[in-house]
Scaffold this motif. Structure first.
Motif, PDB file in Angstrom:
ATOM      1  N   LEU A   1       0.819  -1.210   0.000  1.00 24.22           N
ATOM      2  CA  LEU A   1       0.000   0.000   0.000  1.00 24.22           C
ATOM      3  C   LEU A   1       0.857   1.266   0.000  1.00 24.22           C
ATOM      4  O   LEU A   1       0.551   2.240  -0.682  1.00 24.22           O
ATOM      5  CB  LEU A   1      -0.929   0.009   1.211  1.00 24.22           C
ATOM      6  CG  LEU A   1      -2.093  -0.987   1.191  1.00 24.22           C
ATOM      7  CD1 LEU A   1      -2.786  -1.028   2.550  1.00 24.22           C
ATOM      8  CD2 LEU A   1      -3.090  -0.635   0.092  1.00 24.22           C
TER       9      LEU A   1
ATOM     10  N   LYS B   1       0.390   2.260  -3.648  1.00 26.12           N
ATOM     11  CA  LYS B   1      -0.890   2.968  -3.572  1.00 26.12           C
ATOM     12  C   LYS B   1      -0.783   4.340  -2.920  1.00 26.12           C
ATOM     13  O   LYS B   1      -1.795   4.966  -2.604  1.00 26.12           O
ATOM     14  CB  LYS B   1      -1.917   2.103  -2.830  1.00 26.12           C
ATOM     15  CG  LYS B   1      -2.247   0.794  -3.559  1.00 26.12           C
ATOM     16  CD  LYS B   1      -2.851   1.073  -4.926  1.00 26.12           C
ATOM     17  CE  LYS B   1      -3.079  -0.187  -5.729  1.00 26.12           C
ATOM     18  NZ  LYS B   1      -3.632   0.105  -7.082  1.00 26.12           N
TER      19      LYS B   1
ATOM     20  N   PRO C   1      -8.219   1.351  -1.646  1.00 23.14           N
ATOM     21  CA  PRO C   1      -7.727  -0.023  -1.789  1.00 23.14           C
ATOM     22  C   PRO C   1      -8.030  -0.856  -0.551  1.00 23.14           C
ATOM     23  O   PRO C   1      -7.952  -0.365   0.575  1.00 23.14           O
ATOM     24  CB  PRO C   1      -6.221   0.152  -1.998  1.00 23.14           C
ATOM     25  CG  PRO C   1      -5.906   1.513  -1.483  1.00 23.14           C
ATOM     26  CD  PRO C   1      -7.130   2.337  -1.683  1.00 23.14           C
TER      27      PRO C   1
ATOM     28  N   ASN D   1     -10.850  -2.672  -6.587  1.00 21.36           N
ATOM     29  CA  ASN D   1     -10.155  -2.143  -5.410  1.00 21.36           C
ATOM     30  C   ASN D   1      -9.556  -3.179  -4.463  1.00 21.36           C
ATOM     31  O   ASN D   1      -8.939  -2.808  -3.468  1.00 21.36           O
ATOM     32  CB  ASN D   1     -11.125  -1.264  -4.593  1.00 21.36           C
ATOM     33  CG  ASN D   1     -11.559  -0.031  -5.336  1.00 21.36           C
ATOM     34  OD1 ASN D   1     -10.759   0.622  -5.990  1.00 21.36           O
ATOM     35  ND2 ASN D   1     -12.860   0.285  -5.250  1.00 21.36           N
TER      36      ASN D   1
END
Length: 415
Positions: free
Chosen positions: A172, A176, A263, A287
């Motif tokens: 992440l 992300k 996400p 997602n």
């Protein structure tokens, strides 16, 4: 709903599986005509293993896949001549994710088997762990809390929940755009599964300077509407979920419907390809990310093509998923241990356990990372594979990037 913030950093089925020949032995133990020591579960013609699985509870899909893949492997090993002149028989008991029922099934199976090739559920393993150790029964759990690493005769195949979540948080941050000061949510099952995953999330968040907002749920909580509402109101940048496939689907679907497009990262075993046949499919594909040590069925690993084809031939009406991969690998771990025990002329429970520990670089032909079973109490791998749902892919998942071990996962003390 009460939110708890953890601020860190800046804030009966049977299949029959036959190497040296034997003439006489009993389930009570002894030495056969070829000088092979035997113990419970080993007779003149068979080696009997047990499986305590979930075919009717919260992990019914997973249990079915693991069990069928193990039956496939033991059929293959039998067709190739078996082990030590014996066929391997797998006795399956369904506990439906009911601990009391599982304990009863263990009591019934224990005198009959040489080991347990499958036990689904952290609560179940917790309930039988002391017995497994005292009965010296090699057991491979379909559960991955780090606490099991310290239980004698229990072998975790793959990483642990902590490591999967640590690697998931790293994904992440790096992929992300999460940054120091951000808040992430973690929806998790009560009990060892969720608590273990949460420990990993906390550790990784501390390293990254994130804050974890924690929401504990029960396995019977299938509607994640209130959880999504609470997380959305907190301004969460990403969500971790350590629960079952039903909860994952509800979380993704409800979040998308409410415009909460962040996400979502789940660790094993929080996804099933059957979810792609539900209304949540589009949200999952957009997602949702799944972190596991098993390769997706769509991978081009040497062993995957063979396994997918063999599974489809034996079970043409069933979807191949990560449970099938894990089931096949865990059965192979047990099968290779039996073969090495035979070579050492010791098919007692202790002999099988010692044979497992001779495998320091177990190769599953790419189905999982190379695994080290030579260090009792240590994890076999810290590597994870991030995957994303896709209705167009075999098994419903595609790999995102290469398998990796984050720096935080390398540092984490599994205790």
């Amino acid at each position: 709903m009460k939110l708890r913030k953890f601020a860190i950093g800046l804030a009966v089925l049977a299949v029959t599986a036959a190497g040296c020949s034997s003439k006489s032995t009993t389930d009570e133990g002894g030495t056969d005509a070829n000088g092979v020591k035997t113990g419970p579960g080993v007779s003149e013609k068979t080696i009997t293993l047990g499986a305590l699985t979930d075919l009717t509870g919260v992990y019914a899909t997973l249990g079915k896949s693991i069990t069928q893949a193990q039956q496939l492997y033991f059929q293959e090993i039998n067709d190739a001549g078996g082990v030590c002149g014996r066929k391997v028989e797998l006795i399956v008991r369904d506990h439906g994710y009911d601990v009391q029922k599982a304990v009863g099934a263990y009591t019934e199976l224990q005198p009959k088997v040489a080991g347990l090739s499958q036990v689904i559920g952290s609560p179940v393993m917790s309930a039988i762990a002391k017995n497994v150790a005292s009965d010296k029964l090699l057991t491979i759990p379909a559960a991955w809390p780090s606490q099991l690493l310290k239980v004698p005769y229990v072998q975790v195949v793959g990483g642990t929940y902590e490591l999967e979540m640590i690697n998931g948080v790293d994904f992440l941050v790096k992929e992300k755009g999460l940054k120091k000061g951000d808040e992430i949510g973690h929806v998790y099952f009560e009990g060892e599964y969720g608590e273990s995953a949460l420990a990993g999330a906390r550790f990784a968040a501390e390293k990254a300077g994130l804050t974890v907002v924690e929401l504990r749920i029960k396995p019977t909580d299938n509607d994640m509407t209130s959880q999504v509402s609470a997380l959305k109101s907190e301004g969460i940048k990403a969500v971790l979920i350590s629960a079952g496939p039903r909860q994952s689907a509800s979380l993704a679907g409800v979040a998308a419907a409410g415009g909460f497009n962040v996400p979502i990262v789940s660790n094993n075993p929080g996804f099933s390809p059957q979810l792609l046949g539900t209304p949540a499919a589009k949200a999952l594909e957009a997602n949702f990310y799944y972190v596991s040590a098993t390769q997706p069925a769509s991978a081009e690993a040497p062993g995957m093509t063979k396994l997918v084809a063999a599974y489809a031939k034996k079970y043409p009406n069933d979807v191949f998923d990560g449970g099938a991969t894990f089931g096949y690998v865990s059965a192979k771990v047990f099968g290779e241990s039996l073969k090495k025990a035979c070579e050492s002329k010791d098919l007692t429970r202790e002999g099988i356990y010692k044979a497992l520990q001779t495998q320091s670089a177990f190769d599953s032909e790419g189905l999982m990372p190379v695994l080290d079973f030579s260090k009792p109490g240590q994890v076999g791998t810290r590597e994870s594979i991030v995957q994303q749902p896709s209705s167009k892919a075999k098994g419903g998942l595609v790999q995102v990037g290469e398998p990796f071990t984050s720096d935080a996962a390398k540092e984490f003390d599994l205790g």
